[in-house]
Enzyme design. Structure first.
Site, PDB file in Angstrom:
ATOM      1  N   ASP A  17      28.426  -5.612  43.751  1.00  0.00           N
ATOM      2  CA  ASP A  17      29.040  -4.548  43.770  1.00  0.00           C
ATOM      3  C   ASP A  17      28.524  -3.392  44.860  1.00  0.00           C
ATOM      4  O   ASP A  17      27.176  -3.117  44.623  1.00  0.00           O
ATOM      5  CB  ASP A  17      29.353  -3.722  42.486  1.00  0.00           C
ATOM      6  N   TRP A  26      34.183  10.937  48.137  1.00  0.00           N
ATOM      7  CA  TRP A  26      35.121  11.124  47.196  1.00  0.00           C
ATOM      8  C   TRP A  26      35.693  12.698  47.251  1.00  0.00           C
ATOM      9  O   TRP A  26      36.192  13.022  45.991  1.00  0.00           O
ATOM     10  CB  TRP A  26      34.803  10.713  45.797  1.00  0.00           C
ATOM     11  N   TYR A  55      40.726   9.020  41.206  1.00  0.00           N
ATOM     12  CA  TYR A  55      40.909   8.103  40.627  1.00  0.00           C
ATOM     13  C   TYR A  55      39.564   7.485  39.956  1.00  0.00           C
ATOM     14  O   TYR A  55      39.454   6.828  39.361  1.00  0.00           O
ATOM     15  CB  TYR A  55      41.164   6.966  41.592  1.00  0.00           C
ATOM     16  N   CYS A 112      35.560   2.680  46.770  1.00  0.00           N
ATOM     17  CA  CYS A 112      35.223   1.435  46.146  1.00  0.00           C
ATOM     18  C   CYS A 112      35.975   0.317  46.793  1.00  0.00           C
ATOM     19  O   CYS A 112      35.357  -0.725  47.051  1.00  0.00           O
ATOM     20  CB  CYS A 112      35.334   1.513  44.447  1.00  0.00           C
ATOM     21  N   HIS A 164      38.382   0.339  39.324  1.00  0.00           N
ATOM     22  CA  HIS A 164      37.056   0.164  40.126  1.00  0.00           C
ATOM     23  C   HIS A 164      37.047  -1.224  40.816  1.00  0.00           C
ATOM     24  O   HIS A 164      37.468  -2.391  40.008  1.00  0.00           O
ATOM     25  CB  HIS A 164      35.810   0.367  39.384  1.00  0.00           C
TER      26      HIS A 164
END
Length: 614
Positions: free
Chosen positions: A350, A233, A511, A268, A327
């Site tokens: 997840d 990220w 984000y 993600c 997300h």
């Protein structure tokens, strides 16, 4: 005679159509458990059912064992009982067609098949030959399978559809990203099975969708176990592929299987998309879900804390919690025999590495029904997902002595909307109601929160009095590289004069809500006098001020004052990060009452639209 034993096997394409596996690009037989498939055997002489005895043997794993279900002999002529059902479906001269029905809970994976024939010299088996290998998958069409989904349009979407839409952007500015899941592409099935091999998952666990999805949620990310994808990220993707450059799962999975090294890089939605391919490829119904304003709660307190100083300005050094603009995670469909009745169905899994679960970076499967009803005691990770959609945003005022006083609680910001693709269409479907009761349905919400607190989720219970000044921000659609106006509307609901000392903080954020750089800070003072028609002040970054009158209808009760900040592109362009987002937090203190007013706004910058004509 023993030396005359020759067996030729022909797998019928009809089986693959019946098992809905005809789209797999493979040279092998692929079937679904709990459903009969046919194998045609051609012997070197006519079959005599009274005298000839043979069996089909199915083997999976390195150390086949009958008691563990990794060695399964099938006796079609009924002289012995078989774990899997077998029958002679047809016999003509040298040809014998055998129908075999694997158990609906058998191990999922790649089996080797042998033919064993009883001869006067003992049992003779065919040699191992890859031509006779076959794959057995989960079966959402079989009522006896744990992944049975009794909804054909949903099954077609969540098992058979290779193309998907993943939603991103902001709650009030939704964007779409096309994705090619490619679960039927050549080599993808083997890559998915390799993931389970790489995880050293016991063969005996590979028929349980709960264990398979939990293990895979850890293996799709590379944390702990050198799994499929490396997360990044930072905005620097020098040694890999930028997450926004991926358009499908096939290249990622094939690269991982061939190189046996994690693939760079993912965020993600890439984790969710590749996980979706894995699940659909093995036959587990699944879909990608996007939660807008998703809280990352690392301590289970159901709060996102924003610290203000005594003047109402954000204390950046102490405000560390963040809320993701969106997300993505997955839902997969299965029964939950480990939970009470009613908690089966859609389960959250997840693969994005946020927090550890039982010592590994993974999440789920967590029952969506348990999340909606606040049943946090049930495995796996229901409390974490509950916080993602239900956390409060709490503003604290920090005094000079360090004391923290809650001054405003926003209970509706987090989990604003949950979206997924509609079955058989290119439209989106709002499934927020599956995760939480509608905002304002106080009795249901109160019951759910009381349950959650009973299971150890602690939230801010104090309810500071609401300020009599409201702050409203508009919806904006801004092209990247352009100046724009951010209009702040202050509404005075009292019949007295109000002065608000406001702070407008503009930040470039990832984000995930993490701040990259603050590019703007303004502190206008807004005065609202009673019995006035209204006024607007325009603040630009170069401190030029203009005044405009507002026309107010005779029915308007409250005084509205607008602050319009002109945001110049040159101020934010040099700070932009990938998936350019600007985050504005406006706080203010009402001078007369000491009350705090707050508002937050994410502005997603749009790339220029490109039309191509051929």
């Amino acid at each position: 005679k023993a030396e005359d034993l020759h067996v030729r096997l022909i797998f019928s394409c009809y089986c693959q159509r019946q098992h809905r596996t005809m789209f797999y690009n493979s040279n092998y037989l692929i079937v679904r458990r709990g459903q009969e498939f046919h194998v045609k055997l051609t012997f070197n002489r006519p079959y005599n059912p009274k005298e000839d005895k043979f069996a089909l043997e199915f083997v999976i794993g390195a150390n086949p064992d009958y008691s563990k279900g990794t060695y399964i002999p099938v006796f079609p002529n009924k002289e012995r009982q078989s774990r899997w059902a077998g029958r002679i479906a047809d016999s003509s001269n040298n040809d014998v067609t055998v129908g075999i029905t694997p158990l609906a809970n058998c191990i999922v994976g790649k089996y080797h098949m042998y033919i064993a024939v009883m001869t006067p010299f003992g049992i003779r088996r065919t040699r191992k030959d890859p031509v006779r290998d076959l794959y057995i998958l989960f079966n959402p069409w079989s009522p006896a399978d744990d992944v049975f989904l009794d909804d054909e349009p949903e099954r077609q979407e969540c098992v058979m559809n290779e193309m998907g839409i993943i939603y991103h952007g902001a709650y009030d500015d939704i964007a779409e990203r096309q994705w090619n899941y490619g679960q039927f592409n050549y080599g993808v099935l083997d890559a998915c099975l390799y993931i389970m091999d790489r995880s050293e998952m016991p063969i005996t666990n590979r028929g349980d969708p709960i264990k398979v999805t939990r293990k895979a949620s850890a293996m799709i990310n590379s944390r702990d176990d050198d799994g499929v994808l490396v997360g990044n990220w930072s905005g620097d993707y020098t040694y890999g592929v930028a997450p926004t450059s991926w358009t499908g799962s096939t290249e990622i999975l094939l690269t991982y299987a061939s190189s046996r090294m994690p693939v760079s890089y993912a965020q993600c939605w890439v984790y969710a998309a590749v996980f979706n391919t894995f699940l659909r490829c093995l036959g587990i119904p699944s879909r990608v879900v996007t939660n807008y304003y998703s809280a990352h709660d690392n301590d289970g307190n159901l709060k996102t804390d924003i610290i203000l100083d005594e003047n109402g300005k954000i204390d950046r050094s102490r405000t560390r919690d963040s809320i993701w603009n969106y997300h993505c995670w997955n839902e997969c469909y299965m029964t939950r025999p480990d939970l009470p009745f009613g908690f089966g169905g859609w389960q959250v899994v997840d693969a994005t590495p946020q927090e550890t679960s039982d010592g590994m970076y993974r999440c789920g499967p967590a029952s969506v029904q348990a999340i909606k009803h606040g049943e946090m005691c049930y495995p796996f990770d229901a409390a974490f997902v509950f916080a993602e959609v239900n956390s409060d945003v709490v503003f604290y005022s920090r005094g000079k002595d360090g004391a923290m006083q809650p001054v405003r609680v926003n209970q509706t910001h987090v989990g604003r909307m949950v979206l997924t693709k509609a079955p058989g269409a290119t439209t989106r479907r709002d499934i927020t109601s599956q995760y939480k009761f509608p905002e304002g349905s106080t009795s249901e919400e109160r019951t759910v929160l009381e349950k959650a607190e009973g299971f150890g989720c602690h939230r801010e219970k104090s309810r500071p009095p609401e300020a009599d000044v409201d702050l409203v921000l508009p919806t904006l659609e801004v092209p990247v590289g352009q100046d724009f106006e951010l209009s702040l509307e202050f509404v005075n609901r009292s019949d007295q004069r109000r002065v608000v000392e406001a702070y407008i903080s503009g930040n470039v954020v990832f984000y995930t809500g993490v701040t990259s750089a603050e590019f703007m800070l303004r502190d206008p003072t807004v005065t609202m006098k009673p019995n006035e028609s209204g006024r607007s002040l325009f603040f630009s970054l170069n401190n030029k001020i203009a005044i405009r009158c507002l026309i107010v209808s005779m029915t308007v009760v409250f005084l509205a004052v607008k602050e319009t900040v002109v945001v110049e592109s040159k101020k934010y362009m040099k700070h932009l990060v990938e998936q350019a987002n600007l985050h504005f937090i406006i706080t203010g203190k009402v001078k007369e009452t000491g009350q705090i007013v707050t508002a937050m706004k994410v502005v997603a910058l749009h790339n220029p639209k490109l039309s191509v004509k051929v």
